[in-house]
Write an enzyme that holds these catalytic residues in place. Structure first.
Site, PDB file in Angstrom:
ATOM      1  N   GLU A 455      11.645 -34.913 -14.813  1.00  0.00           N
ATOM      2  CA  GLU A 455      12.649 -34.621 -15.836  1.00  0.00           C
ATOM      3  C   GLU A 455      12.830 -33.110 -15.966  1.00  0.00           C
ATOM      4  OE1 GLU A 455      11.443 -35.852 -19.720  1.00  0.00           O
ATOM      5  OE2 GLU A 455      13.188 -34.971 -20.718  1.00  0.00           O
ATOM      6  N   ASP A 528       8.741 -36.225 -20.023  1.00  0.00           N
ATOM      7  CA  ASP A 528       8.001 -35.782 -21.199  1.00  0.00           C
ATOM      8  C   ASP A 528       7.651 -36.957 -22.100  1.00  0.00           C
ATOM      9  OD1 ASP A 528       8.102 -33.174 -20.387  1.00  0.00           O
ATOM     10  OD2 ASP A 528      10.006 -32.776 -21.411  1.00  0.00           O
ATOM     11  N   ASP A 530       8.319 -37.267 -25.037  1.00  0.00           N
ATOM     12  CA  ASP A 530       9.184 -37.270 -26.225  1.00  0.00           C
ATOM     13  C   ASP A 530      10.317 -38.284 -26.075  1.00  0.00           C
ATOM     14  OD1 ASP A 530      10.814 -36.170 -24.360  1.00  0.00           O
ATOM     15  OD2 ASP A 530      10.876 -34.167 -25.251  1.00  0.00           O
ATOM     16  N   ASP A 532      13.549 -37.993 -25.366  1.00  0.00           N
ATOM     17  CA  ASP A 532      14.367 -37.912 -24.154  1.00  0.00           C
ATOM     18  C   ASP A 532      13.634 -38.450 -22.930  1.00  0.00           C
ATOM     19  OD1 ASP A 532      16.508 -36.929 -25.419  1.00  0.00           O
ATOM     20  OD2 ASP A 532      16.495 -34.940 -24.478  1.00  0.00           O
TER      21      ASP A 532
END
Ligand code: TSJ
Length: 671
Positions: A455, A528, A530, A532
């Site tokens: 990513e 990640d 998170d 996203d």
């Protein structure tokens, strides 16, 4: 498991061989007992249900010709089963030659012939009563009750054993009047012979499903199903299911598309009859966003899974009618690629039902209609009716919609072709289009090579620097890859990230997927921890699941697990990484002296050497293999993904993406 439909067809073909009624009449029912498989396919559970459908077919014929509107199937507690209709009632008068009632002839002669072979039916679903005697021959007993001309008639047949000889279907007295009534109709009850069948237990769901299907195919007729083995908790009475569709196959199509995104609520419906040929066709069409077409077809209520001449004729007639509509309305602009028939059918759900005489089946499973004359009939009938349909002002909108679908599909198809050619020729002009930012590895050993799908460009940069370039390739993903389940096959190829992944893996996708060409043993998604990152993981897994399924089935897809925290002991410079909060706590208890703590917000914050230590190095990293072994679970997951609720999807992935927890949460030590 046996295929019920195939079996039906086989046995019908077998029955047909005995059309020479003289032989059959002589043989009577003994031939059926001798070789039941010839008549009902197998003596397994499908053969058992075949008996029921032979009887139901007779009532459906009566209904199709407008004499009955209700058909009631009852599963009785003693293992027998009843079928009742409110038609005219079977003929009760005596046949002049055989000196027996019509009822008795139908139940005791393999082919009744003459007056009672139901030839006067204009359209027929079944076997014209041939099956009734087969059912009688394979039953312990059978009872028939006919209500006609205010009278109730009754006859019973039984299996009779004398010594070592077994005869079945023996009338226990003549057909006789047993009362009076205002009702009309025919009721037959029979108990299958347990010495013939492997099982004599009818399956509730099999019956429900087929009656529902028949209700769709026989509009306006009510099908009732009472199962005396299923008792309602409310009133203690057996439950009765009701199947009734006023719209027939229009309702069928709506039901098929219930959970899909429809491009229009309108269902196109046309029908036509050729009374001289005893031929009828009905077609219902609706469009959704589902790629390609789904055409479900029937001949005389029998599903034709392999299609055949009726489907071919339908496609021809449909394409002609749409082309005519397009031409008449001047819709095609010079720049447009002229759409093909296939293009106009993208997203089409259609149900086709034809009724005819002397159907012939072919194909692997004998579920393909072979009659050559049917192609032309359906073609011209469908063309004519659809032309009239599209000519109506109120249908211009749907015609225009189909045109637009055709144009955009045709455009996509052209682009897909370009892309495919580019893959094959691999020329330098298109090189960039295909490789994106892929940094491939130098080694050529697909059995050990790995590809990291990373990513973001900055993490991608670290990964490129930190990797072992002999066997580790890196593909940074810029944006979020598109939500693949919403996309048609061709639309996938318009997305650069997806295109790059397809090209990088070498396997192609969907039907042309070939795992032999896979260039990497491990496909490792690095995103990640998170929101996203979760989204990207989900989209990639969706893509692999839907378009490169074997990659997941065969365990090639992994999730990389980057640490969340770095703890550095000041004095020694020793680095320790924590992959979750619990680990961090433990580490903090253990470290002596001063330390510094860093929380990684994303992969991008990691140096290339740290990324190597924690996430890339096979000796120290933690990987989670994505396995979807439970097919049911997998299907649930996809329908979850099919929905638009991203939150639910993410939660699902978090909880279910088969994390190998033991490996995943080990503390790693860096140096
Ligand atoms: F298969 C069967 F015989 F067992 C059977 C037939 C079972 C059941 C439940 C229903 C039927 C059946 C037959 N229902 N309706 C009819 N109709 C006729 O056989 C029939 C009635 C009248 C006339 C006529 O010309 O008046 C002709 C026919 C073929």
């Amino acid at each position: 498991m046996e295929n019920n439909k195939t079996e039906n067809l086989k046995s019908k073909a077998a029955v047909k061989k005995y059309d020479a009624s003289d032989i059959v009449v002589l043989e009577g029912l003994e031939a059926v007992r001798l070789r039941p498989g010839m008549y009902i396919g197998t003596t397994g559970v499908n053969g058992l249900h075949h008996l029921l459908w032979e009887i139901v077919d007779n009532s459906v014929d009566e209904a199709l010709n407008g004499y009955a509107d209700t058909i009631h199937v009852t599963l009785n507690a003693d293992g027998s089963i009843s079928v009742e209709d409110n038609g005219r009632g079977m003929p009760v008068d005596k046949h002049p030659k055989y000196k027996k009632s019509g009822v008795e002839l139908i139940f005791t002669q393999l082919h009744a012939g003459g007056k009672f072979d139901n030839k006067e039916y204009e359209f027929s679903g079944g076997l014209h009563g041939v099956g009734a005697s087969v059912v009688n021959a394979l039953s312990d007993w059978l009872e028939v009750e006919v209500c006609r001309d205010k009278k109730v008639y009754f006859q019973r047949y039984e299996k009779v054993v004398t010594g070592r000889k077994v005869k079945s279907g023996i009338p226990q007295g003549d057909l006789a009047q047993i009362g009076t009534t205002k009702k009309r109709g025919t009721k037959t009850t029979f108990k299958p012979d347990a010495t013939v069948f492997e099982t004599v237990e009818f399956n509730h769901d099999t019956i429900s499903k087929r009656l529902k299907e028949l209700a769709y195919l026989t509009k306006g007729v009510t099908f009732l199903f009472t199962d005396n083995n299923v008792i309602s908790e409310e009133d203690g009475l057996p439950v009765t299911e009701t199947y009734f569709y006023k719209g027939g196959i229009i309702d069928f199509v709506k039901n098929l598309n219930e959970d899909r995104t429809r491009r229009s609520e309108k269902v196109i419906y046309v029908e036509a009859k050729d009374t001289a040929q005893k031929f009828q066709v009905q077609v219902a069409i609706q469009y959704t966003d589902k790629p390609e077409d789904e055409i479900i077809s029937y001949v005389n209520n029998i599903p034709t899974h392999e299609g055949g001449t009726h489907e071919t004729g339908f496609k021809l007639g449909f394409t002609k009618a749409v082309n005519e509509f397009v031409k008449r309305n001047n819709l095609l602009k010079a720049k447009d690629v002229p759409p093909s028939g296939d293009d106009y059918r993208d997203g089409m759900t259609a149900v086709i039902s034809v009724r005819m005489q002397n159907m012939q089946f072919e194909g692997q499973t004998k579920t393909k209609l072979g009659n050559p004359e049917v192609k032309g009939w359906v073609d011209s009938m469908v063309y004519e009716q659809l032309s009239l349909y599209f000519a109506e002002k109120k249908n211009k909108d749907i015609g225009t919609m189909i045109f637009k679908i055709g144009v955009s599909t045709s455009k996509m198809r052209t682009e897909e072709k370009k892309f495919k050619e580019a893959i094959r020729s691999k020329n330098s002009m298109t090189g960039q289009m295909l490789t994106g930012k892929l940094s491939s590895c130098s080694g050529r050993n697909a059995a050990i090579n790995e590809i990291f799908i990373v990513e973001g460009d900055s993490a991608g940069g670290s990964a490129k620097k930190g990797r072992n370039r002999t066997f580790q390739a890196v593909l940074p993903l810029r944006g979020k890859p598109l939500n693949t389940e919403k996309c048609t096959r061709t639309a996938l190829l318009q997305n650069e990230e997806i295109r790059t992944i397809i090209y990088a893996l070498g396997t192609d996708f969907d039907n042309s997927f070939n795992i032999k060409n896979l260039k990497y043993d491990k496909i490792i998604i690095l995103a990640d921890a998170d929101h996203d990152g979760e989204h990207i993981r989900c989209l990639l897994l969706t893509f692999f699941y839907m378009h490169m399924r074997p990659l997941i089935d065969e365990g090639h897809v992994y999730l990389g697990m980057p640490p969340l925290y770095k703890v550095e002991q000041k004095k020694t410079g020793l680095l320790r990484y924590a992959y979750n909060d619990a680990e961090l706590e433990n580490i903090l208890k253990e470290v002596k002296g001063q330390y510094s703590l860093q929380r990684y917000k994303g992969l991008g914050e990691m140096n290339f050497d740290q990324l190597w230590d924690t996430t890339l190095n096979p000796k120290t990293r933690t990987l989670t293999r994505v396995t979807i072994d439970d097919v049911k679970n997998a299907n649930a997951m996809v329908s979850l993904w099919m929905g638009s609720d991203a939150e639910i999807r993410q939660t699902y992935i978090n909880e279910n993406a088969n994390f190998n927890k033991e490996d995943s949460f080990k503390t790693k030590f860096g140096g």
